[in-house]
Motif scaffolding. Sequence first.
Motif, PDB file in Angstrom:
ATOM      1  N   LEU A   1       0.818  -1.373   0.128  1.00  0.00           N
ATOM      2  CA  LEU A   1      -0.046  -0.025  -0.047  1.00  0.00           C
ATOM      3  C   LEU A   1       0.920   1.271   0.004  1.00  0.00           C
ATOM      4  O   LEU A   1       2.117   1.399   0.566  1.00  0.00           O
ATOM      5  N   LYS A   2       0.458   2.381  -0.739  1.00  0.00           N
ATOM      6  CA  LYS A   2       0.892   3.518  -0.853  1.00  0.00           C
ATOM      7  C   LYS A   2       0.023   4.480  -0.217  1.00  0.00           C
ATOM      8  O   LYS A   2      -0.802   4.805  -0.933  1.00  0.00           O
ATOM      9  N   PRO A   3       0.210   5.162   0.941  1.00  0.00           N
ATOM     10  CA  PRO A   3      -0.776   5.981   1.399  1.00  0.00           C
ATOM     11  C   PRO A   3      -0.642   7.381   0.927  1.00  0.00           C
ATOM     12  O   PRO A   3       0.211   7.733   0.167  1.00  0.00           O
TER      13      PRO A   3
ATOM     14  N   ALA B   1      -4.144  -0.009  11.546  1.00  0.00           N
ATOM     15  CA  ALA B   1      -4.397  -0.749  12.468  1.00  0.00           C
ATOM     16  C   ALA B   1      -3.871  -2.118  12.106  1.00  0.00           C
ATOM     17  O   ALA B   1      -3.405  -2.744  12.840  1.00  0.00           O
ATOM     18  N   CYS B   2      -4.144  -2.562  10.998  1.00  0.00           N
ATOM     19  CA  CYS B   2      -4.016  -4.037  10.418  1.00  0.00           C
ATOM     20  C   CYS B   2      -2.238  -4.166  10.519  1.00  0.00           C
ATOM     21  O   CYS B   2      -1.781  -4.990  10.741  1.00  0.00           O
ATOM     22  N   TYR B   3      -1.582  -3.097   9.974  1.00  0.00           N
ATOM     23  CA  TYR B   3       0.034  -2.887   9.891  1.00  0.00           C
ATOM     24  C   TYR B   3       0.480  -3.010  11.588  1.00  0.00           C
ATOM     25  O   TYR B   3       1.343  -4.202  11.437  1.00  0.00           O
ATOM     26  N   MET B   4      -0.192  -2.310  12.314  1.00  0.00           N
ATOM     27  CA  MET B   4       0.630  -2.567  13.640  1.00  0.00           C
ATOM     28  C   MET B   4       0.112  -3.775  14.396  1.00  0.00           C
ATOM     29  O   MET B   4       0.983  -4.285  15.494  1.00  0.00           O
ATOM     30  N   SER B   5      -0.837  -4.613  14.054  1.00  0.00           N
ATOM     31  CA  SER B   5      -1.388  -5.680  14.459  1.00  0.00           C
ATOM     32  C   SER B   5      -0.555  -6.993  13.542  1.00  0.00           C
ATOM     33  O   SER B   5      -1.157  -8.314  14.155  1.00  0.00           O
ATOM     34  N   ASN B   6       0.228  -6.651  12.986  1.00  0.00           N
ATOM     35  CA  ASN B   6       0.746  -7.816  12.121  1.00  0.00           C
ATOM     36  C   ASN B   6      -0.078  -8.565  11.347  1.00  0.00           C
ATOM     37  O   ASN B   6      -0.070  -9.882  10.951  1.00  0.00           O
TER      38      ASN B   6
ATOM     39  N   LYS C   1       6.173   2.074  17.495  1.00  0.00           N
ATOM     40  CA  LYS C   1       5.979   0.941  17.087  1.00  0.00           C
ATOM     41  C   LYS C   1       5.699   0.927  15.630  1.00  0.00           C
ATOM     42  O   LYS C   1       5.987  -0.419  14.927  1.00  0.00           O
ATOM     43  N   LEU C   2       5.119   1.742  14.844  1.00  0.00           N
ATOM     44  CA  LEU C   2       4.715   1.875  13.595  1.00  0.00           C
ATOM     45  C   LEU C   2       6.008   2.030  12.660  1.00  0.00           C
ATOM     46  O   LEU C   2       6.214   1.233  11.685  1.00  0.00           O
ATOM     47  N   GLU C   3       7.075   2.637  13.521  1.00  0.00           N
ATOM     48  CA  GLU C   3       8.155   2.739  12.615  1.00  0.00           C
ATOM     49  C   GLU C   3       9.080   1.457  12.826  1.00  0.00           C
ATOM     50  O   GLU C   3       9.779   1.308  11.541  1.00  0.00           O
ATOM     51  N   HIS C   4       8.938   0.830  13.715  1.00  0.00           N
ATOM     52  CA  HIS C   4       9.797  -0.491  13.619  1.00  0.00           C
ATOM     53  C   HIS C   4       9.003  -1.581  13.480  1.00  0.00           C
ATOM     54  O   HIS C   4       9.707  -2.618  13.765  1.00  0.00           O
ATOM     55  N   GLN C   5       7.973  -1.557  12.980  1.00  0.00           N
ATOM     56  CA  GLN C   5       7.026  -2.801  12.618  1.00  0.00           C
ATOM     57  C   GLN C   5       7.690  -3.561  11.724  1.00  0.00           C
ATOM     58  O   GLN C   5       8.379  -2.977  10.723  1.00  0.00           O
ATOM     59  N   ARG C   6       7.841  -4.945  12.070  1.00  0.00           N
ATOM     60  CA  ARG C   6       8.488  -5.738  10.947  1.00  0.00           C
ATOM     61  C   ARG C   6       9.854  -5.566  10.520  1.00  0.00           C
ATOM     62  O   ARG C   6      10.224  -5.247   9.502  1.00  0.00           O
TER      63      ARG C   6
ATOM     64  N   LYS D   1       4.430   3.012   7.188  1.00  0.00           N
ATOM     65  CA  LYS D   1       5.199   3.633   8.318  1.00  0.00           C
ATOM     66  C   LYS D   1       5.395   5.126   8.477  1.00  0.00           C
ATOM     67  O   LYS D   1       6.098   5.681   9.070  1.00  0.00           O
ATOM     68  N   ASP D   2       5.140   5.661   7.130  1.00  0.00           N
ATOM     69  CA  ASP D   2       5.294   7.086   6.821  1.00  0.00           C
ATOM     70  C   ASP D   2       4.309   7.862   7.439  1.00  0.00           C
ATOM     71  O   ASP D   2       4.342   9.097   7.420  1.00  0.00           O
ATOM     72  N   VAL D   3       2.881   7.267   7.967  1.00  0.00           N
ATOM     73  CA  VAL D   3       1.825   7.812   8.403  1.00  0.00           C
ATOM     74  C   VAL D   3       1.830   8.175   9.892  1.00  0.00           C
ATOM     75  O   VAL D   3       2.270   7.140  10.669  1.00  0.00           O
TER      76      VAL D   3
END
Length: 266
Positions: free
Chosen positions: A153-155, A203-208, A261-266, A240-242
């Motif tokens: 996805l490109k926000p 929310a989906c991204y942060m919840s893996n 958390k968003l920055e370091h996700q995955r 992660k840029d949002v």
Amino acid sequence: MVKVKEYMTKTVDVVTPNNTAGEVIDLIKKTTHDTFPVIEDNKLIGIISVHDIFDVEKSEKIENLMTKREKMIITRPDAPVRDVGRIMFRTGFSKLPVVNDNNELVGIITNTDVIRSQIEKTTPLKLNKIVKTYENLGYKIRVDEGIIPIDKLKPTQSKIYADELCGREYELKMGLAEPIIVIKTKATKDKYILIDGHHRSVACYMSNIPTLNAYVIMVDTNNKLGIEKTAEKQGLKSLKDVKVIDEDKNDSSDIYKLNSKLEHQR
């Protein structure tokens, strides 16, 4: 017309007729719910509430305490939410089991769900508006439905709000999330331009959770769209840029933690 299946909770905590009052008490403490459908052989046969088990022996079986199916008010997945709201208003019930034609439990809808259905714009309305916009610009459009990888996805939105993000995380856990809306062109290659659903996607991204259901608007062009160019100028390349913000507390440590958390996700 908005239907029950669009807003009901699909993952439901249930009990069996052989469970005991004590086990239901434990479930109430664990889930904070006060009412549970009673299931036998995948069929709805009754419902039990905290009022039914008040001041009874903990060993008492649920089959002796529950309200039986023939005395229950239920609803169907295709029933209009508006009609369910009227039933709840007249009866005072705060939740109704949702069953299919085989009397199998497929969800539960609450008065909160009914209220939410009235204050949210439905995705189909948003989808039609977006499609009309690009058709008016002279593009040929095709709309598909599919499952989209979150990392593709490109926000196009630089910030989202913490309170709404928490709500979307809850919806994901309960199976309530509506499809997002994305645009796909020849220029985007394997990426999708996210048009609607930034809170759901983050929310989906942060919840893996790796994927989301989506309406995919296929735009017949080899060129980048204006909305994509604008997003790139803002430095928006991935979710992660949002940034997650709070309207009243922009410097909140909780908001910082969400962004970290968003920055370091995955």
